[in-house]
Every structure is written in C-alpha cells, then in structure tokens.
Design a protein around this motif. Structure first.
Motif, mmCIF file in Angstrom:
data_model
loop_
_atom_site.group_PDB
_atom_site.id
_atom_site.type_symbol
_atom_site.label_atom_id
_atom_site.label_comp_id
_atom_site.label_asym_id
_atom_site.label_seq_id
_atom_site.Cartn_x
_atom_site.Cartn_y
_atom_site.Cartn_z
ATOM 1 N N LYS A 24 0.846 -1.191 0.000
ATOM 2 C CA LYS A 24 0.000 0.000 0.000
ATOM 3 C C LYS A 24 0.879 1.238 0.000
ATOM 4 C CE LYS A 24 -4.003 -1.848 2.409
ATOM 5 N NZ LYS A 24 -4.944 -1.648 3.508
ATOM 6 N N GLY A 25 0.347 2.307 -0.549
ATOM 7 C CA GLY A 25 1.065 3.565 -0.528
ATOM 8 C C GLY A 25 0.340 4.614 -1.346
ATOM 9 N N ASP A 26 0.827 5.826 -1.258
ATOM 10 C CA ASP A 26 0.238 6.906 -2.035
ATOM 11 C C ASP A 26 1.152 7.238 -3.213
ATOM 12 O OD1 ASP A 26 2.326 8.343 -0.921
ATOM 13 O OD2 ASP A 26 1.064 9.593 0.341
ATOM 14 N N CYS A 27 0.995 8.405 -3.767
ATOM 15 C CA CYS A 27 1.779 8.799 -4.934
ATOM 16 C C CYS A 27 3.286 8.753 -4.664
ATOM 17 C CB CYS A 27 1.359 10.178 -5.409
ATOM 18 S SG CYS A 27 1.482 11.476 -4.143
ATOM 19 N N SER A 28 3.697 9.025 -3.436
ATOM 20 C CA SER A 28 5.130 9.003 -3.106
ATOM 21 C C SER A 28 5.723 7.618 -3.280
ATOM 22 C CB SER A 28 5.359 9.471 -1.668
ATOM 23 O OG SER A 28 4.925 10.787 -1.509
ATOM 24 N N GLU A 29 4.984 6.601 -2.815
ATOM 25 C CA GLU A 29 5.471 5.226 -2.936
ATOM 26 C C GLU A 29 5.412 4.742 -4.385
ATOM 27 O OE1 GLU A 29 5.030 6.360 0.911
ATOM 28 O OE2 GLU A 29 3.240 6.091 -0.336
#
Length: 124
Positions: A24-29
């Motif tokens: 899981k993660g957002d745009c950064s990941e």
C-alpha cells in the motif's frame, strides 16, 4: 507499479521496502517504486514533487509526487499514480533543490490558488 502497491492514503511509508511489504502507498510510494525500477533498467529517473489540480469536484490543488525520465536526451514527466505519460497543464512542479523545496513547504499551508475558470477542451 499498480500491481505491487495499492493506492492508499491509510499509511505513511517510512521507506519503499515497508510500502512493498504492506503493498500500500500513495503517490510518493508509486513514484519511489517507478524510480527504482527505471534505474534498475538503467533509465535515468528522478522523483518530482509539486501540486496537482484535484479535479472539478474539489476545485483545489493537492500535494503530489511523480517522476521524470530521460528519453531522447530530455527529461519527460511520467505519473504512474495517474497512469499518465503526458501531463496536463494543471501540474505545478516544485524546484528539485531540496533547500528551495523546504522553504516552499514551510509556506504551502498559507498559499492560495484560485481556480478562475475551468474549460473542457473540444476535439476538432
């Protein structure tokens, strides 16, 4: 990238290994994984931070991360989170210099960007 990391704002990943473990993660990941994969294939790549228009429903800009890769001798933007190889004009790129970014982040909460007009382009 989409298959490895589910788009989620639930967790803040301390590093890419943690995001891959949790999947899981957002745009950064997403941007960090794309950068790692591009570099593994010897494609020059860097992460970029900035603002992106969140959509007509929100009428606002939000923090976002995407990448740039070298193709035919020039840096080109790539947003794997939004699956975009050509970015529309509503991306505002921050400077790459970390000192300048830090100064910008210190003021971002007080910034206001007013959307004056939204037009849908028509195909000819």
């Amino acid at each position: 990238v989409d298959e490895a990391i589910e788009d989620s704002n639930e967790i803040i990943s301390p590093n890419l290994a943690y995001a891959l473990e949790k999947q899981k993660g957002d745009c950064s990941e997403h941007a960090a994984l794309f950068e790692a994969l591009a570099r593994a294939f010897e494609i020059p790549c860097r992460r970029v931070n900035g603002l992106v228009y969140m959509g007509d429903w929100a009428q606002s800009f939000g923090l976002h991360a995407w990448n740039e890769v070298v193709f035919e001798g020039h840096w080109h933007p790539v947003d794997v989170t939004r699956r975009a190889m050509q970015l529309p004009p509503f991306y505002i790129r921050f400077p790459l210099d970390s000192d300048k970014q830090d100064r910008l982040y210190a003021h971002i909460a007080r910034m206001e960007i007013e959307v004056l007009k939204v037009e849908q382009a028509t195909a000819n």
